[in-house]
Design an enzyme around this catalytic site. Sequence first.
Site, PDB file in Angstrom:
ATOM      1  CE  LYS A  53      -3.969  -2.451   2.300  1.00 47.76           C
ATOM      2  NZ  LYS A  53      -4.538  -2.632   3.609  1.00 47.76           N
ATOM      3  CD  GLN A  97      -3.524  -4.516   6.560  1.00 49.34           C
ATOM      4  OE1 GLN A  97      -3.568  -3.136   5.966  1.00 49.34           O
ATOM      5  NE2 GLN A  97      -3.926  -5.362   6.224  1.00 49.34           N
ATOM      6  CG  ASP A 120      -9.865   0.583   5.291  1.00 44.70           C
ATOM      7  OD1 ASP A 120      -9.687   0.049   4.448  1.00 44.70           O
ATOM      8  OD2 ASP A 120      -8.940   0.431   6.433  1.00 44.70           O
TER       9      ASP A 120
HETATM   10  N1  GUN Z   1      -6.913  -6.127   6.479  1.00 45.12           N
HETATM   11  C1  GUN Z   1      -7.371  -6.891   5.559  1.00 45.12           C
HETATM   12  N2  GUN Z   1      -7.951  -6.154   4.568  1.00 45.12           N
HETATM   13  C2  GUN Z   1      -8.209  -4.880   5.084  1.00 45.12           C
HETATM   14  C3  GUN Z   1      -8.596  -3.634   4.463  1.00 45.12           C
HETATM   15  O1  GUN Z   1      -9.556  -3.809   3.366  1.00 45.12           O
HETATM   16  N3  GUN Z   1      -8.463  -2.481   5.284  1.00 45.12           N
HETATM   17  C4  GUN Z   1      -7.985  -2.772   6.420  1.00 45.12           C
HETATM   18  N4  GUN Z   1      -7.702  -1.683   7.282  1.00 45.12           N
HETATM   19  N5  GUN Z   1      -7.162  -3.758   6.994  1.00 45.12           N
HETATM   20  C5  GUN Z   1      -7.272  -4.979   6.240  1.00 45.12           C
END
Ligand code: GUN
Length: 299
Positions: A53, A97, A120
């Site tokens: 990311k 995350q 998100d």
């Molecule tokens: N962990 C797995 N998928 C995601 C996501 O889409 N966003 C976040 N913040 N954590 C994750």
Amino acid sequence: MAEIIDGKKAGEDVAATVAKATAELVAKTGVKPGLAVVIVGEDPASQVYVASKSKKARECGFHSVQHTLAADTPETDLLALIDDLNTDAAIHGILVQLPLPAHIDSGKVIQAISPDKDVDGFHFINVGKLGAGVLDTAFVPCTPAGSMLLIERVRGRDLSGLNAVVVGRSNIVGKPMANLLLAANATVTIAHSKTKDLAGLCRTADILVAAVGRPEMVKGDWVKQGATVIDVGINRIPAPRESGRNTRLVGDVEFMSASERAGAITSVPGGVGPMTIAMLMANTLVAACRKAGVEPPKL
Ligand code: GUN
């Protein structure tokens, strides 16, 4: 045989659009989209996701910061960091995350993120806007948003008259996915572990989205002839001994048999996965555009 929907290419297209719009935004307003990614602990899979990311954010021309906190970080420290990021004018998007370590209340942390920076789309304000169909000011969770773009590539933006079945009712994928399909005029059913005759229900789907996290649970003969199949699952399972590898990735759909019946289908890997990161970039750009009072690009 089905068309394989190329999520890698679609993700690259989105990232290219984001990078171009970012350069224009910076040139016009001096505002550079800023993304803060926060990770707590050392979960290897999460570290890989977070690193990709941050890398993609840099490639898009963003201001990219990563906060890596120790696994035993107190919840109050994490909340204090989020407070700082909420008021930091250089940051337009905040991603914490998940999963978080057990001693931290994830719900509390997510709701502490400013809804304007919630790239998100997990904050209740954004969940509510999506539920109410107010998409122009909402943030939509990245995985369903990316899945929707893939569906649009095959079926167009208007899904009137089409039956969509979403298998899985999570807050991250299943529920927002169903709301997006509904907003595009599909007739939507959400199926889950308590659904009766899941196979029969799936066979009614012109658009079938599998988001259950169970390897190859959706069988090929559950797929309607010509259906669009979106496989959100990423499951690591033991590989056959002769492959020379320990594990391999499979989706929630039995790919080979499903692709004999589907009209179009995503693969795992190379389907929805690359779209998720691309949509995070798109959401961060949108956050910066809203702050700068500039219209974001159409994806
Ligand atoms: N962990 C797995 N998928 C995601 C996501 O889409 N966003 C976040 N913040 N954590 C994750």
